[in-house]
Every structure is written in C-alpha cells, then in structure tokens.
Write a protein that holds these residues in place. Sequence first.
Motif, PDB file in Angstrom:
ATOM      1  N   VAL A 155       0.830  -1.202   0.000  1.00 36.07           N
ATOM      2  CA  VAL A 155       0.000   0.000   0.000  1.00 36.07           C
ATOM      3  C   VAL A 155       0.866   1.254   0.000  1.00 36.07           C
ATOM      4  O   VAL A 155       0.627   2.203  -0.761  1.00 36.07           O
ATOM      5  CB  VAL A 155      -0.942   0.006   1.229  1.00 36.07           C
ATOM      6  N   ILE A 156       1.894   1.265   0.848  1.00 40.31           N
ATOM      7  CA  ILE A 156       2.745   2.452   0.947  1.00 40.31           C
ATOM      8  C   ILE A 156       3.492   2.694  -0.360  1.00 40.31           C
ATOM      9  O   ILE A 156       3.560   3.822  -0.862  1.00 40.31           O
ATOM     10  CB  ILE A 156       3.716   2.317   2.132  1.00 40.31           C
ATOM     11  N   ALA A 157       4.057   1.617  -0.941  1.00 38.30           N
ATOM     12  CA  ALA A 157       4.727   1.762  -2.235  1.00 38.30           C
ATOM     13  C   ALA A 157       3.741   2.225  -3.307  1.00 38.30           C
ATOM     14  O   ALA A 157       4.066   3.046  -4.170  1.00 38.30           O
ATOM     15  CB  ALA A 157       5.361   0.427  -2.640  1.00 38.30           C
ATOM     16  N   PHE A 158       2.529   1.716  -3.239  1.00 36.46           N
ATOM     17  CA  PHE A 158       1.498   2.070  -4.201  1.00 36.46           C
ATOM     18  C   PHE A 158       1.090   3.535  -4.069  1.00 36.46           C
ATOM     19  O   PHE A 158       0.820   4.224  -5.060  1.00 36.46           O
ATOM     20  CB  PHE A 158       0.298   1.153  -3.998  1.00 36.46           C
ATOM     21  N   ILE A 159       1.038   4.033  -2.831  1.00 36.49           N
ATOM     22  CA  ILE A 159       0.687   5.436  -2.595  1.00 36.49           C
ATOM     23  C   ILE A 159       1.738   6.362  -3.211  1.00 36.49           C
ATOM     24  O   ILE A 159       1.402   7.420  -3.766  1.00 36.49           O
ATOM     25  CB  ILE A 159       0.520   5.703  -1.084  1.00 36.49           C
ATOM     26  N   VAL A 160       3.006   5.981  -3.135  1.00 36.12           N
ATOM     27  CA  VAL A 160       4.059   6.776  -3.774  1.00 36.12           C
ATOM     28  C   VAL A 160       3.803   6.859  -5.284  1.00 36.12           C
ATOM     29  O   VAL A 160       3.915   7.926  -5.895  1.00 36.12           O
ATOM     30  CB  VAL A 160       5.448   6.168  -3.502  1.00 36.12           C
ATOM     31  N   PHE A 161       3.436   5.723  -5.879  1.00 35.29           N
ATOM     32  CA  PHE A 161       3.098   5.727  -7.305  1.00 35.29           C
ATOM     33  C   PHE A 161       1.865   6.580  -7.577  1.00 35.29           C
ATOM     34  O   PHE A 161       1.828   7.367  -8.531  1.00 35.29           O
ATOM     35  CB  PHE A 161       2.853   4.296  -7.788  1.00 35.29           C
ATOM     36  N   LEU A 162       0.821   6.457  -6.721  1.00 36.68           N
ATOM     37  CA  LEU A 162      -0.403   7.229  -6.923  1.00 36.68           C
ATOM     38  C   LEU A 162      -0.145   8.727  -6.831  1.00 36.68           C
ATOM     39  O   LEU A 162      -0.803   9.521  -7.511  1.00 36.68           O
ATOM     40  CB  LEU A 162      -1.456   6.827  -5.898  1.00 36.68           C
ATOM     41  N   ALA A 163       0.820   9.113  -5.991  1.00 39.99           N
ATOM     42  CA  ALA A 163       1.165  10.535  -5.899  1.00 39.99           C
ATOM     43  C   ALA A 163       1.622  11.057  -7.259  1.00 39.99           C
ATOM     44  O   ALA A 163       1.276  12.171  -7.658  1.00 39.99           O
ATOM     45  CB  ALA A 163       2.258  10.742  -4.849  1.00 39.99           C
ATOM     46  N   ALA A 164       2.393  10.256  -7.966  1.00 39.07           N
ATOM     47  CA  ALA A 164       2.817  10.636  -9.314  1.00 39.07           C
ATOM     48  C   ALA A 164       1.637  10.611 -10.282  1.00 39.07           C
ATOM     49  O   ALA A 164       1.485  11.497 -11.130  1.00 39.07           O
ATOM     50  CB  ALA A 164       3.918   9.703  -9.803  1.00 39.07           C
ATOM     51  N   GLN A 165       0.776   9.598 -10.153  1.00 37.08           N
ATOM     52  CA  GLN A 165      -0.371   9.448 -11.051  1.00 37.08           C
ATOM     53  C   GLN A 165      -1.364  10.597 -10.895  1.00 37.08           C
ATOM     54  O   GLN A 165      -1.833  11.182 -11.885  1.00 37.08           O
ATOM     55  CB  GLN A 165      -1.068   8.115 -10.752  1.00 37.08           C
ATOM     56  N   LEU A 166      -1.681  10.951  -9.650  1.00 38.73           N
ATOM     57  CA  LEU A 166      -2.720  11.945  -9.391  1.00 38.73           C
ATOM     58  C   LEU A 166      -2.235  13.381  -9.564  1.00 38.73           C
ATOM     59  O   LEU A 166      -3.043  14.306  -9.644  1.00 38.73           O
ATOM     60  CB  LEU A 166      -3.286  11.746  -7.981  1.00 38.73           C
ATOM     61  N   THR A 167      -0.931  13.586  -9.591  1.00 37.64           N
ATOM     62  CA  THR A 167      -0.379  14.930  -9.824  1.00 37.64           C
ATOM     63  C   THR A 167       0.125  15.096 -11.247  1.00 37.64           C
ATOM     64  O   THR A 167       0.895  16.013 -11.533  1.00 37.64           O
ATOM     65  CB  THR A 167       0.769  15.222  -8.838  1.00 37.64           C
ATOM     66  N   ASN A 168      -0.343  14.169 -12.130  1.00 33.38           N
ATOM     67  CA  ASN A 168       0.076  14.215 -13.542  1.00 33.38           C
ATOM     68  C   ASN A 168       1.597  14.212 -13.686  1.00 33.38           C
ATOM     69  O   ASN A 168       2.180  15.045 -14.381  1.00 33.38           O
ATOM     70  CB  ASN A 168      -0.521  15.435 -14.245  1.00 33.38           C
ATOM     71  N   GLY A 169       2.204  13.269 -12.993  1.00 31.39           N
ATOM     72  CA  GLY A 169       3.654  13.128 -13.106  1.00 31.39           C
ATOM     73  C   GLY A 169       4.403  14.216 -12.382  1.00 31.39           C
ATOM     74  O   GLY A 169       5.365  14.790 -12.915  1.00 31.39           O
ATOM     75  N   PHE A 170       3.934  14.532 -11.132  1.00 31.60           N
ATOM     76  CA  PHE A 170       4.560  15.585 -10.325  1.00 31.60           C
ATOM     77  C   PHE A 170       4.605  16.914 -11.092  1.00 31.60           C
ATOM     78  O   PHE A 170       5.652  17.543 -11.247  1.00 31.60           O
ATOM     79  CB  PHE A 170       5.972  15.178  -9.883  1.00 31.60           C
ATOM     80  N   GLY A 171       3.416  17.293 -11.567  1.00 34.67           N
ATOM     81  CA  GLY A 171       3.297  18.584 -12.239  1.00 34.67           C
ATOM     82  C   GLY A 171       3.871  18.609 -13.635  1.00 34.67           C
ATOM     83  O   GLY A 171       4.330  19.673 -14.098  1.00 34.67           O
ATOM     84  N   GLY A 172       3.840  17.476 -14.306  1.00 30.24           N
ATOM     85  CA  GLY A 172       4.301  17.444 -15.688  1.00 30.24           C
ATOM     86  C   GLY A 172       5.736  17.001 -15.876  1.00 30.24           C
ATOM     87  O   GLY A 172       6.229  16.952 -17.010  1.00 30.24           O
ATOM     88  N   LEU A 173       6.418  16.653 -14.786  1.00 29.60           N
ATOM     89  CA  LEU A 173       7.804  16.175 -14.915  1.00 29.60           C
ATOM     90  C   LEU A 173       7.863  14.818 -15.620  1.00 29.60           C
ATOM     91  O   LEU A 173       8.852  14.496 -16.281  1.00 29.60           O
ATOM     92  CB  LEU A 173       8.453  16.064 -13.531  1.00 29.60           C
ATOM     93  N   LEU A 174       6.800  14.034 -15.474  1.00 27.32           N
ATOM     94  CA  LEU A 174       6.724  12.719 -16.109  1.00 27.32           C
ATOM     95  C   LEU A 174       5.468  12.645 -16.965  1.00 27.32           C
ATOM     96  O   LEU A 174       4.392  13.098 -16.546  1.00 27.32           O
ATOM     97  CB  LEU A 174       6.675  11.611 -15.047  1.00 27.32           C
ATOM     98  N   ASP A 175       5.586  12.059 -18.165  1.00 26.47           N
ATOM     99  CA  ASP A 175       4.390  11.810 -18.958  1.00 26.47           C
ATOM    100  C   ASP A 175       3.754  10.506 -18.489  1.00 26.47           C
ATOM    101  O   ASP A 175       4.220   9.880 -17.523  1.00 26.47           O
ATOM    102  CB  ASP A 175       4.716  11.775 -20.457  1.00 26.47           C
ATOM    103  N   SER A 176       2.670  10.068 -19.144  1.00 22.93           N
ATOM    104  CA  SER A 176       1.953   8.878 -18.678  1.00 22.93           C
ATOM    105  C   SER A 176       2.843   7.641 -18.684  1.00 22.93           C
ATOM    106  O   SER A 176       2.781   6.808 -17.771  1.00 22.93           O
ATOM    107  CB  SER A 176       0.716   8.642 -19.546  1.00 22.93           C
ATOM    108  N   TYR A 177       3.691   7.512 -19.708  1.00 22.11           N
ATOM    109  CA  TYR A 177       4.606   6.378 -19.743  1.00 22.11           C
ATOM    110  C   TYR A 177       5.705   6.533 -18.689  1.00 22.11           C
ATOM    111  O   TYR A 177       6.155   5.557 -18.085  1.00 22.11           O
ATOM    112  CB  TYR A 177       5.236   6.238 -21.129  1.00 22.11           C
ATOM    113  N   GLY A 178       6.128   7.755 -18.449  1.00 23.49           N
ATOM    114  CA  GLY A 178       7.153   8.011 -17.434  1.00 23.49           C
ATOM    115  C   GLY A 178       6.677   7.652 -16.040  1.00 23.49           C
ATOM    116  O   GLY A 178       7.462   7.180 -15.207  1.00 23.49           O
ATOM    117  N   ILE A 179       5.381   7.867 -15.781  1.00 26.59           N
ATOM    118  CA  ILE A 179       4.818   7.487 -14.481  1.00 26.59           C
ATOM    119  C   ILE A 179       4.899   5.974 -14.298  1.00 26.59           C
ATOM    120  O   ILE A 179       5.240   5.478 -13.220  1.00 26.59           O
ATOM    121  CB  ILE A 179       3.360   7.969 -14.367  1.00 26.59           C
ATOM    122  N   GLY A 180       4.579   5.222 -15.366  1.00 26.18           N
ATOM    123  CA  GLY A 180       4.684   3.771 -15.292  1.00 26.18           C
ATOM    124  C   GLY A 180       6.111   3.329 -15.019  1.00 26.18           C
ATOM    125  O   GLY A 180       6.356   2.458 -14.177  1.00 26.18           O
TER     126      GLY A 180
END
Length: 420
Positions: A155-180
Amino acid sequence: MKFTKQQWQWIFYDWANSGYGILVVTAVLPVYFKAVAQQAGVSSADSTAYWGYANSFGTLVVSLLAPLLGALADYPNAKRRWLNTFTWPAIILTLGLALVPTQHWQWLLILFILSIIGYSGGNLFYDSFLTDVADNHQMDLVSSTGYGMGYLGGVIAFIVFLAAQLTNGFGGLLDSYGIGKFSFVIAAVWWVIFGWPLLRHGQQQYSVAAVDNPLKDSFRRLAQTFRHIRQYRQISWFLIAYFFYIDGVDTIFTMATSIGKDMGVNTTMLMLVLLVVQLIAFPFSLLYGWYARRTSNRTALLTGIVVYLFICLYALRLKTMFDFWFLAILIGTSQGGIQALSRSYFGQLVPKESSSEFFGFYNILGKFSAILGPVIVGVVTQRTGKSTIGAASLGILFLAGLVIFLLLPRLSRKGANADD
C-alpha cells in the motif's frame, strides 16, 4: 505474541517484495503493457491473453526447477545464498523494465518473464525459511503477519506511485509512460531497502548433513522422496487441493487489472480499487491468523476457498462499477489469509530439516497452477470475447480444491492429525 528479530526480518521481506507484487505483477505493468501493445495495434482481448501467457511461461521455469532448487537449499547455510541468487537479478530486471522503449511491447514481456523467474524463485527459499523462524505453534500467526505486512508495505509503495499518477507526473515532470516507468523504479528500490535484513542476516536453523557433492546428493534425496511418497499421504493430498484452489487465487491476482480495463474501468479508478483491496487485505490477513488460532487452520482455509468460489460465480453478473467494487472488497478479505494459512499448514506438515525440498514441491504445484489458470482465462476470453466469463470459469478450480480439502483432517497444534 512478541516476534523475535529473526521473525521480523522474515516478515519484512514480504513487505520488501510487495512493491514488485503490486506495482509490476498486479497494478501498473499490466495496464502499461496493454497501453503499449494496443498502441502497436494489438487488440484488447489479445493483449489480455498475451499477459496471461507471459505469466504462465515465466512461472514454468521455476516450477520445473523448484524441487531440485529446494533440495539444494536444505544443506547448511544454503537457503540465504539461494535467496540472494534469485532476488538480486529480479531487482535488476525490474529496473530494466523502466529502460525498455515504449514501442517495444515484446521486450516488456521478455523482461517481465525473466524478473518473475527471480521473484518466484526467491519466494521458494523465503517460504521455506518459515520453518527456521517459527515453530508449529507460531507458524499461522507469523505467516499471516508476513502477508499482512506485505500488503501494508505494498500500500505504501502504491501510494508513492499514486502521488505521481494523481499529480500528472509531479506537475508534468513525467508523462503517462514516465509514471509507469517510475513505478518500476519504486518496486526495485523498495525491494532492496526492506529485503536487505533477511538477505544479509537470515539464519538457517534446520538442514540436512553437509556432503561433498550437493547436486548429486540432491537428486538422490529427490528420488528417495518420490519412492517413499506414500509415507507423506497427507502432504500429497494437501498439495493436490492446493494446486487447484491457489490456481484461482493467483490468476485473479494477476489478471484483475486486465479484466477491469476490458470492462472500461479507467486507470485512476482501477488504481484506487487496487489500493483499497490492499488496505483491506492487511487487517484481514491478521484476522485469518487469529481465526485459525481460535478454530483451526483447516476451518479458516475452507472459509477462504468458499469465499473465492462465490467470487467466481458472482463474476458472471459483473457489469457495473458496484459489482467490480464488491468483488474487489471480497478478494481483499480473503486473498492474504488463504495464501498465508496454506503456507503455514504445509510448514506444519513437512520435515523441518528438509523444508526447502518439500517447499519445492509446494512451489512447483503452486506455480503449475499459475500456468493453468491464466491460460484458462485467456482461452475462454478469446473464445467468448468476455473476460468476465473467463474469470468465472475459474470456479471449477476452487470447487475441485474445496472437495479435496474437505477430505483432509485438521491439524493438531503439534502438526499431527487431530484424529491421531
């Protein structure tokens, strides 16, 4: 019950590789792969089937080698060495997933197959360590806590990923593939940090006598076990039951996100559902351990199998988001418990000095079942065009496991038959 330092090291290895389990096997890579494959012109049904076939093929290698690997690990101080041998390549290959160009969906499958070989092989030796860190009185609780903490770590590791997912890659630093790709890095780093104590300090308490030629002697011991298999009738029948019901559990675990995508569930909602499942699985894994102590391991396992049989039957009417959420919650209540108690039930049956060898058979049947299940779902899905029917077809496996397990006697607290 107060856990020892060695038990906490063992428990936290489950926490460690849970990042791989949730981010690579279950949540992100299946969705990421389907997006990459469909961009290359692969149909939705075919990409779901290919993912199932990849899971099946990846586990086949470890399945074939598991009894021999287990026998090799039963010599003095060998378990930790073999655990490291499989774990570190898996970690490196997980990082490698982030380096695959997005147009090469075939390479994603290849690296995934290789990484799951390391992950599955490492789990063989990790599981067999249970007999070294806990006695028969402690096994149900230690095993259930391991699964519970694994879900919490996931869950904790997943939340770190969700933070990137829900902030659109930390404000655009990562695209959708970059988040994966970011999620694959999280899984690898998580594995290193929390798996290190057991990888570095795991102590093997039970072993067979040291020999000059472990490989030759391992083949001899395996042949001897097969010749005297009638002496292990309860172990044999449990493994047959386990083969069937764990097939359904593992297949639902690995195919859930693909089925959700086929239903039209968007990625963000799918990630939220998986997070809730993990959160539910944490306390319910501990609850199953408590339930086993209050009743019996056998009763608790039968309860879990019945729950999963109902899940498969309900999948036939899986149409709405309510239905999807309802089944996800049911899965969360029993997934960890049925896996944890199967492990401890088996650990109480086997000879402690040969635990890795016997967990090799446990592993081979568990992995062969993981080959059969995804193939069933893949074939039925392709024939019917409906992945929900593919999921429902797993009910026959739970029914077979239930019938066989009903014939098994319960264990006493000393690991013998209650009827003895």
